[in-house]
Design an enzyme around this catalytic site. Structure first.
Site, PDB file in Angstrom:
ATOM      1  N   GLY A  36      63.248 -28.904 -64.723  1.00  0.00           N
ATOM      2  CA  GLY A  36      62.422 -30.097 -64.745  1.00  0.00           C
ATOM      3  C   GLY A  36      61.706 -30.143 -63.615  1.00  0.00           C
ATOM      4  O   GLY A  36      61.958 -28.894 -62.660  1.00  0.00           O
ATOM      5  N   GLN A  47      55.656 -32.665 -57.555  1.00  0.00           N
ATOM      6  CA  GLN A  47      56.092 -31.406 -56.497  1.00  0.00           C
ATOM      7  C   GLN A  47      54.999 -30.182 -56.288  1.00  0.00           C
ATOM      8  O   GLN A  47      55.062 -29.235 -55.957  1.00  0.00           O
ATOM      9  CB  GLN A  47      57.251 -31.170 -57.547  1.00  0.00           C
ATOM     10  CG  GLN A  47      58.414 -32.217 -57.551  1.00  0.00           C
ATOM     11  CD  GLN A  47      59.893 -30.954 -58.018  1.00  0.00           C
ATOM     12  OE1 GLN A  47      59.877 -31.560 -59.530  1.00  0.00           O
ATOM     13  NE2 GLN A  47      60.705 -30.834 -57.521  1.00  0.00           N
ATOM     14  N   CYS A  71      67.420 -29.880 -57.033  1.00  0.00           N
ATOM     15  CA  CYS A  71      65.431 -29.795 -57.020  1.00  0.00           C
ATOM     16  C   CYS A  71      65.021 -28.635 -56.473  1.00  0.00           C
ATOM     17  O   CYS A  71      65.350 -28.767 -55.447  1.00  0.00           O
ATOM     18  CB  CYS A  71      65.799 -31.601 -56.012  1.00  0.00           C
ATOM     19  SG  CYS A  71      63.673 -31.932 -56.393  1.00  0.00           S
ATOM     20  N   LEU A  72      64.237 -27.953 -57.233  1.00  0.00           N
ATOM     21  CA  LEU A  72      63.305 -27.584 -56.554  1.00  0.00           C
ATOM     22  C   LEU A  72      62.793 -27.981 -55.408  1.00  0.00           C
ATOM     23  O   LEU A  72      62.403 -26.890 -55.215  1.00  0.00           O
ATOM     24  CB  LEU A  72      62.537 -26.460 -57.810  1.00  0.00           C
ATOM     25  CG  LEU A  72      62.676 -26.560 -59.041  1.00  0.00           C
ATOM     26  CD1 LEU A  72      61.826 -26.060 -59.998  1.00  0.00           C
ATOM     27  CD2 LEU A  72      63.847 -25.306 -58.759  1.00  0.00           C
ATOM     28  N   HIS A  84      65.643 -38.213 -63.259  1.00  0.00           N
ATOM     29  CA  HIS A  84      65.554 -37.402 -61.865  1.00  0.00           C
ATOM     30  C   HIS A  84      64.331 -37.024 -62.440  1.00  0.00           C
ATOM     31  O   HIS A  84      63.879 -37.336 -60.911  1.00  0.00           O
ATOM     32  CB  HIS A  84      65.902 -36.261 -61.861  1.00  0.00           C
ATOM     33  CG  HIS A  84      65.668 -34.527 -60.384  1.00  0.00           C
ATOM     34  ND1 HIS A  84      66.996 -34.695 -59.953  1.00  0.00           N
ATOM     35  CD2 HIS A  84      64.783 -35.077 -60.276  1.00  0.00           C
ATOM     36  CE1 HIS A  84      66.272 -33.933 -58.700  1.00  0.00           C
ATOM     37  NE2 HIS A  84      65.001 -33.916 -58.971  1.00  0.00           N
ATOM     38  N   GLU A  85      63.330 -36.608 -62.895  1.00  0.00           N
ATOM     39  CA  GLU A  85      62.103 -36.451 -62.937  1.00  0.00           C
ATOM     40  C   GLU A  85      61.019 -38.103 -63.076  1.00  0.00           C
ATOM     41  O   GLU A  85      60.142 -37.936 -62.079  1.00  0.00           O
ATOM     42  CB  GLU A  85      61.709 -35.819 -64.369  1.00  0.00           C
ATOM     43  CG  GLU A  85      62.239 -34.536 -64.562  1.00  0.00           C
ATOM     44  CD  GLU A  85      62.002 -33.549 -62.953  1.00  0.00           C
ATOM     45  OE1 GLU A  85      61.235 -34.194 -62.440  1.00  0.00           O
ATOM     46  OE2 GLU A  85      62.886 -32.630 -62.980  1.00  0.00           O
ATOM     47  N   HIS A  87      61.294 -38.860 -58.979  1.00  0.00           N
ATOM     48  CA  HIS A  87      60.348 -38.274 -58.361  1.00  0.00           C
ATOM     49  C   HIS A  87      58.444 -39.407 -58.865  1.00  0.00           C
ATOM     50  O   HIS A  87      57.941 -39.454 -57.902  1.00  0.00           O
ATOM     51  CB  HIS A  87      60.204 -36.678 -59.080  1.00  0.00           C
ATOM     52  CG  HIS A  87      60.432 -35.608 -58.477  1.00  0.00           C
ATOM     53  ND1 HIS A  87      61.193 -35.663 -57.682  1.00  0.00           N
ATOM     54  CD2 HIS A  87      61.320 -35.040 -59.361  1.00  0.00           C
ATOM     55  CE1 HIS A  87      62.007 -34.283 -56.862  1.00  0.00           C
ATOM     56  NE2 HIS A  87      62.302 -34.612 -58.127  1.00  0.00           N
TER      57      HIS A  87
HETATM   58 NI    NI Z   1      63.292 -32.352 -58.178  1.00  0.00          NI
END
Ligand code: NI
Length: 161
Positions: free
Chosen positions: A46, A51, A88-89, A130-131, A134
């Site tokens: 995701g 991000q 998380c990226l 999670h997304e 963000h």
């Molecule tokens: Ni993330």
């Protein structure tokens, strides 16, 4: 399509509340396409627009069942609980145990401006939470807790989102 740089760690944009999308135009399509490419190249499940430095309420998710684009998503309901590892990226190489709802219903626009509703469970539910977090400037690290004693880490989910 183009790979976009993923912001990490203390970048202020990761902690800001994103604005709703108003125009479903070429600019949005390009953002969505770039986000998908970036997510796949980074081997994530995701990615939220913040991000890649764009403070719009847009995220993409693929938990293995195909790409889902969520625009202006709203969580309608949540049910149950699941504990598992996530990453998380924007926090490369890190992971933590986080408790999330087992099931979530989310309403969002697709790229054509049509309102859709998804019922997500398990890993997909975790990714949706999670997304969408963000988009409110919230990162998963604030939710990390100790896993219960004897928790089987191998069976815990481990996704970079
Ligand atoms: Ni993330």
């Amino acid at each position: 399509m183009a790979f976009r740089k993923i912001l990490t760690d203390n970048d202020p944009k990761l902690y800001k509340v994103s604005r709703p999308v108003e125009n479903f135009d070429d600019r949005l399509f390009m953002l969505l396409d770039d986000m998908a490419e970036t997510m796949y190249k980074a081997e994530g499940a995701g990615l939220a627009a913040c991000q890649v430095g764009i403070l719009k309420r847009v995220c993409v998710i693929d938990c293995g069942d195909g790409l889902i684009e969520l625009i202006n998503p709203v969580i309608i309901s949540t049910e149950g609980e699941q504990g598992g590892y996530e990453g998380c990226l924007s926090f490369p190489g890190k992971r933590g145990y986080v408790v999330r709802p087992q099931k979530v219903v989310v309403r969002a626009f697709d790229r054509n401006g049509e309102l859709k509703e998804y019922t997500a469970a398990d890993m997909f539910a975790r990714a949706v939470m999670h997304e969408t977090d963000h988009l409110d400037g919230k990162v998963y690290t604030r939710l990390i807790t100790e896993p219960p004693e004897g928790f089987d880490e191998e069976n815990g989910e481990e996704d970079e989102e």
